[in-house]
Design a protein around this motif. Structure first.
Motif, PDB file in Angstrom:
ATOM      1  N   GLU A 137       0.826  -1.208   0.000  1.00 60.44           N
ATOM      2  CA  GLU A 137       0.000   0.000   0.000  1.00 60.44           C
ATOM      3  C   GLU A 137       0.860   1.259   0.000  1.00 60.44           C
ATOM      4  N   VAL A 138       2.003   1.221   0.686  1.00 60.72           N
ATOM      5  CA  VAL A 138       2.914   2.366   0.674  1.00 60.72           C
ATOM      6  C   VAL A 138       3.454   2.562  -0.737  1.00 60.72           C
ATOM      7  N   GLU A 139       3.864   1.485  -1.387  1.00 65.40           N
ATOM      8  CA  GLU A 139       4.379   1.589  -2.751  1.00 65.40           C
ATOM      9  C   GLU A 139       3.310   2.092  -3.724  1.00 65.40           C
ATOM     10  N   ALA A 140       2.078   1.627  -3.570  1.00 67.45           N
ATOM     11  CA  ALA A 140       0.981   2.100  -4.416  1.00 67.45           C
ATOM     12  C   ALA A 140       0.714   3.577  -4.169  1.00 67.45           C
ATOM     13  N   TRP A 141       0.796   4.010  -2.914  1.00 69.83           N
ATOM     14  CA  TRP A 141       0.582   5.417  -2.572  1.00 69.83           C
ATOM     15  C   TRP A 141       1.660   6.283  -3.214  1.00 69.83           C
TER      16      TRP A 141
ATOM     17  N   LYS B 171       3.387   5.622  -5.913  1.00 65.01           N
ATOM     18  CA  LYS B 171       3.116   5.648  -7.352  1.00 65.01           C
ATOM     19  C   LYS B 171       1.998   6.631  -7.677  1.00 65.01           C
ATOM     20  N   GLN B 172       0.957   6.631  -6.861  1.00 65.00           N
ATOM     21  CA  GLN B 172      -0.163   7.544  -7.066  1.00 65.00           C
ATOM     22  C   GLN B 172       0.292   8.996  -6.913  1.00 65.00           C
ATOM     23  N   GLN B 173       1.156   9.271  -5.943  1.00 66.44           N
ATOM     24  CA  GLN B 173       1.633  10.636  -5.719  1.00 66.44           C
ATOM     25  C   GLN B 173       2.481  11.107  -6.907  1.00 66.44           C
ATOM     26  N   ARG B 174       3.238  10.211  -7.492  1.00 69.48           N
ATOM     27  CA  ARG B 174       4.056  10.580  -8.653  1.00 69.48           C
ATOM     28  C   ARG B 174       3.170  10.924  -9.847  1.00 69.48           C
ATOM     29  N   GLU B 175       2.047  10.225  -9.994  1.00 71.04           N
ATOM     30  CA  GLU B 175       1.137  10.496 -11.109  1.00 71.04           C
ATOM     31  C   GLU B 175       0.448  11.835 -10.953  1.00 71.04           C
ATOM     32  N   ILE B 176       0.202  12.238  -9.709  1.00 75.23           N
ATOM     33  CA  ILE B 176      -0.451  13.527  -9.457  1.00 75.23           C
ATOM     34  C   ILE B 176       0.473  14.672  -9.850  1.00 75.23           C
ATOM     35  N   LEU B 177       1.760  14.519  -9.555  1.00 74.93           N
ATOM     36  CA  LEU B 177       2.717  15.575  -9.882  1.00 74.93           C
ATOM     37  C   LEU B 177       3.008  15.537 -11.349  1.00 74.93           C
TER      38      LEU B 177
END
Length: 57
Positions: free
Chosen positions: A45-49, A51-57
């Protein structure tokens, strides 16, 4: 992972995790109650989070 390990992995402070993990969408799991509760994070879940944060930026 425990809070210290997660903070090191994310390069944030442990206090940031305690204050902002739930607010930022990073799921945590509490074991116990009160001030003695242990907080843990699932690696996947940390790794998925992250990845999600990188997509937002």
């Amino acid at each position: 992972m425990d809070v210290r390990e997660t903070a090191e992995y994310l390069n944030v402070s442990t206090s940031w995790l305690y204050k902002n993990s739930a607010r930022s969408g990073l799921a945590n799991y509490r074991f116990g109650t009160g001030s003695n509760a242990k907080i843990r994070f699932k690696v996947s879940e940390v790794e998925a989070w992250v990845k999600q944060q990188r997509e937002i930026l």
